[in-house]
Every structure is written in structure tokens, then in C-alpha cells.
Design an enzyme around this catalytic site. Sequence first.
Site, PDB file in Angstrom:
ATOM      1  N   THR A  33      79.282  71.260  67.120  1.00 36.45           N
ATOM      2  CA  THR A  33      80.499  70.506  66.828  1.00 36.45           C
ATOM      3  C   THR A  33      80.291  69.016  67.136  1.00 36.45           C
ATOM      4  OG1 THR A  33      81.678  72.489  67.613  1.00 36.45           O
ATOM      5  CG2 THR A  33      83.011  70.655  66.922  1.00 36.45           C
TER       6      THR A  33
ATOM      7  N   GLU B 210      74.031  77.461  71.570  1.00 44.13           N
ATOM      8  CA  GLU B 210      74.664  76.236  71.067  1.00 44.13           C
ATOM      9  C   GLU B 210      75.967  75.988  71.814  1.00 44.13           C
ATOM     10  OE1 GLU B 210      77.218  74.995  67.123  1.00 44.13           O
ATOM     11  OE2 GLU B 210      75.428  76.219  66.804  1.00 44.13           O
TER      12      GLU B 210
ATOM     13  N   LYS C  85      73.810  74.165  57.717  1.00 43.68           N
ATOM     14  CA  LYS C  85      74.755  75.156  58.212  1.00 43.68           C
ATOM     15  C   LYS C  85      75.820  75.393  57.142  1.00 43.68           C
ATOM     16  CE  LYS C  85      78.446  75.529  61.712  1.00 43.68           C
ATOM     17  NZ  LYS C  85      78.932  74.991  62.990  1.00 43.68           N
TER      18      LYS C  85
END
Length: 211
Positions: free
Chosen positions: A73, A43, A133
Site C-alpha cells: 500500500t 508484505e 500486481k
Amino acid sequence: MDKNDIVQIIKKEKMISVIRGENQNIVEQTIDAIVEGGIHLIEITMTVPNAIELIENLIKKYENTNIIIGAGTVLDEEKAKKVINAGAKFVVSPVLDENVIKVCNENNILVIPGVATPTEAYNAMKYGAEILKLFPSNIYGPSFIKTIKGPFPNIQIIPTGGVSLENLDKWLEVGAIAVGVGGEFSKCAKEGNFEKVKELAKEFVNKITIV
């Protein structure tokens, strides 16, 4: 490889490496070490300089391999569109944004929004997110997942933030489908110790196989 394939790979691998860094040189060396250590889900966070370009380059570099590149993000719809166009196979956010979920679903890209409360978890699933998440997971601890599975028995959560070799098993034992790990690798990378990054990646992979 479609969204469902990515979901199954995440459940099998049980770990996503979250990549941060102050410059591309450090980031690229970190990724090389992590891949050599046996981790396949990468990621790239938008805090990395020139993250979009880096994602494009990594997609080309690891074409026809089992390395899967995603973006992290991702805070808004515009950024989500950019990382999808760059080739990201999954999109992760530390926050819950309905538009990010929408654009990912429209493009058949797995989206993993950040949640920290039952209400956020409920809304994320209502908006169409399949995996959530938990962030920052170190604030809540493994008991969060165990408890939230009461009202939401089928919830699929990836804790991120504070996951380590020492507590990895605790997260998986309470029902996390995978974990996100970044800080452990960043510490070694900042010191320029990429051999340690590789060895740490191996340790995580080995521990996951016995949990």
C-alpha cells in the site's frame, strides 16, 4: 540479496502474505503464525499502525533467516523512500505511480505496482516494473491473466484481492507467477485465532506445492 534474488524467490515461493491489522499486537501475532505455517514472504501494508517502525523491527528480528519483509500500500514517492530506508526488500502498491517505480529502481528495490487494464500494464512495464500486481483480482478473475498474455506473453502478474484456497490453483494455472493473500488470514486474526492462521498458512503452502 538484490532485486533479482527477490524475484526468483517470489517465483519459487509463489505466495506473498499481505498483512493488515488494527494494531501491532494483532499484526505481530499474525506474522508469527504465518511464518510458523511456512510462508516466507511478508508484505506489511502502510495501513498498519506504525508500519515503518514495524518493518524496521521485523528486518532485525528475521535477520539471517529466509523470511523476507516488504512493504505494501505504498502510494507515493515519499512513502517509497521511507520503506526503502526502513529496509523493505520489495515495494507493492495498489496503484500505478511512475515516481514510486522510479525511486525503487534507483535503489535496486523490486517494485510491484497495481494495474487493472492493458494500458496500465503497458505503462507499468514501460516505466520499469518487472512484476505487476493485478488488483483487485476478484473483480477480474483468472481469465484476465490468460487474456492479457495474448498481447503481452512475457507479462509477470501477481493477483491480489480475493485469492483463496479454493481458487489458488486457477490463478497459478493461467500463468500468475505468485499470489497475494491477506483477507483469509485477517479474518482469523480478528477473531484472535492465530492457531487457525498458522494452519491456514500450512494449507496454502501445501496446495502450492501440488499445483
